[in-house]
Design an enzyme around this catalytic site. Structure first.
Site: not given
Ligand code: NAD
Length: 496
Positions: A279, A147, A224, A380, A171, A174-175
């Site tokens: 991130c 998101f 994450s 985090e 994909k 969704e937020r």
């Molecule tokens: P998230 O992991 O909750 O979601 C990321 C994606 O995975 C979304 O599209 C979501 O719909 C999907 N998802 C969520 N739960 C899932 C599940 N149980 N099974 C399958 N798919 C699932 O992350 P977020 O809260 O949207 O974003 C924040 C996180 O992203 C933080 O941990 C941040 O550090 C990380 N991030 C990392 C980078 C990097 O370059 N390393 C960059 C941006 C964000």
């Protein structure tokens, strides 16, 4: 109320269950987004597979012309897209503009792919034999994105994938799903054929369908760490190429020889910009030796000066968090830190913004005397909480960073070239800033952390992106003269 639909084969596609999309500044539901699953992913892959047949055969010049047009549309519509992002994510409009510009730089990189895709040629490797290589696209590839950068993170992926001849299924989170559809329309206007770029909205069901779909060759994931690990395991088990970038805990080390006012200024912006939902946000300030007391005093002053408000209000420096759950998680973490012995120097909990009382706001929090054993250090938090850890030496700071499971970004504030060189060589982190708090690499370098911040071995965009979205072919060629006798030896061929 508006329903945000899928974008498949050049059209909006309705139907199915929905989830709420909030305005974080007011706390109100402002739209619904479709939650796709196996059927929608299959429809998108079918369209993308058909489009691949022609798109992968189109000329490199044509693909690059589309990228140039797409880049110009991103320039022309920057303000509109920034407002869409701000309204669903909560970040300031200025910050959203910044993410569009940084994402656009990947399009600019893709506009130069003609140079990067040039293969090698070796003349006369054996008598009358030459060798050359070239790279070809994989097919249908997918991106699953978080998101926190609804425009930039997908832009790390699809321009390079598409310019190298692949077709793409995104994909998004969704937020804040609207940016993805806006970008899909810009691609259409840039002349990209239908089916080359598709958007399937949703959550876990859509992700699982992508990971298992036999028509998808590669998956790019950013999010994450637990989900990155899951995506990496599932996608590799289904025989796909994967790049999976995870979470972070980024340390900014401040040496006593640093300009402390400069360091505190930049650490404050790196910690509280985008409400800490980056991130590459600075979440830990490591104060070395005599730097500590004065650094904390300046950080306190600056944290109290941060202007918190709705992302579209003039003068706002920090908006709300993305969801109520995120707000509660961050505020609970500050309470836990206090209970575990940290000093709460600035307490951002319970902040109310006039006229936005139901918004997901929390103010900047500053914690001092945090130790590596505390939850505020280990987790985090992904919010506007800066933890100060005090250490005696630079080597102790490096050991602290290297013992942390994450390794995304880190920064050192110093006046010493020797210290900077020692730091950048010893620290086990992928992206390093020297007097730069948020060292996000330019698009022509690759982006990616170490350890739990990147699962597998593939960073994103830049040369690594080209490598990821293509595979090489090596061609060994001989054109014998008519009637020329060349022995066909039964022993394994060697050059001579
Ligand atoms: P998230 O992991 O909750 O979601 C990321 C994606 O995975 C979304 O599209 C979501 O719909 C999907 N998802 C969520 N739960 C899932 C599940 N149980 N099974 C399958 N798919 C699932 O992350 P977020 O809260 O949207 O974003 C924040 C996180 O992203 C933080 O941990 C941040 O550090 C990380 N991030 C990392 C980078 C990097 O370059 N390393 C960059 C941006 C964000």
């Amino acid at each position: 109320m508006q329903t945000i639909q899928h974008w498949i084969d050049g059209s909006l596609v309705p139907g199915g269950e929905t989830a709420p999309v909030f305005n974080p500044a007011t706390g109100a539901e402002q739209a619904r987004v479709l939650l796709g699953g196996a059927a929608e992913v299959d429809a998108a892959v079918t369209a993308a597979s058909a489009a691949f047949e022609t798109w992968s055969q189109s000329s490199l010049s044509r693909r690059i012309q589309v990228m140039f047009a797409f880049r110009q549309l991103l320039v022309d519509h920057e303000e509109e897209l920034a407002r869409i992002i701000s309204a669903e994510h909560g970040k300031t409009v200025g910050d959203a503009r910044g993410e569009i510009v940084r994402g656009r730089e990947v399009v600019e990189f893709a506009c130069g792919l003609g140079d990067i895709l040039r293969g090698g040629f070796s003349d006369q490797v054996s008598r009358g034999v030459d060798v050359h290589d070239f790279r070809q696209p994989l097919g249908v590839v997918a991106g699953i994105t978080p998101f926190n950068f609804p425009a930039m993170v997908p832009l790390w992926m699809h321009p390079i994938a598409i310019a190298t001849g692949n077709t793409f299924v995104l994909k998004p989170s969704e937020r804040d799903p609207s940016a993805a559809n806006f970008v899909a329309d810009l691609y259409r206007r840039a002349g990209l054929p239908d089916g080359v770029f598709n958007v399937v909205h949703g959550g876990k069901d859509a992700v699982d369908a992508i990971l298992a779909h036999s028509g998808i060759e590669a998956v790019s994931f950013v999010g994450s760490t637990p989900i990155a690990r899951y995506v990496h395991e599932q996608a590799t088990a289904h025989g796909k190429r994967v790049q999976a970038l995870g979470g972070a805990k980024n340390h900014a080390v401040v040496l006593p020889d640093a300009d402390l006012e400069f360091a505190a200024n930049h650490i404050t912006a790196g910690a509280y910009g985008s409400a800490g939902e980056r991130c590459m946000a600075v979440s830990v300030a490591v104060a070395v030796g005599a730097a500590a007391d004065e650094l904390v005093a300046i950080l306190e002053r600056k944290a109290r000066e941060v202007k918190v408000g709705p992302g579209d209000a003039p003068g706002t420096e920090m908006g709300p968090l993305v969801t109520k759950a995120a707000q509660e998680r961050v505020e609970n973490a500050v309470g836990t830190a206090a209970a575990q012995g940290a000093t709460v120097v600035v307490d951002g909990r319970g902040l109310k913004i006039d006229g936005h009382e139901n918004g997901f706001f929390t103010g900047p929090s500053l914690l001092d005397h945090v130790t590596a054993e505390m939850d505020a250090y280990k987790e985090e938090l992904f919010g506007p909480v800066l933890a100060v850890v005090r250490v005696a030496t630079l080597d102790e700071a490096i050991d602290l960073i290297n013992a942390n499971p994450y390794g995304n970004g880190t920064a050192l504030f110093t006046d010493s070239g020797e210290a900077a060189r020692r730091f950048q060589r010893k620290v086990k982190v992928g992206m390093i800033g020297i007097n730069v708090p948020v060292p996000v690499p330019m698009s022509y370098y690759s982006f990616g952390g170490w350890k739990d911040s990147l699962i597998g071995d593939s960073p994103i965009h830049g040369p690594e992106g080209v490598r990821f979205y293509t595979r090489p072919k090596v061609v060994t060629t001989r054109w014998p003269r008519p009637a020329q006798q060349i022995d066909a030896g039964f022993a394994f061929p060697t050059s001579s």
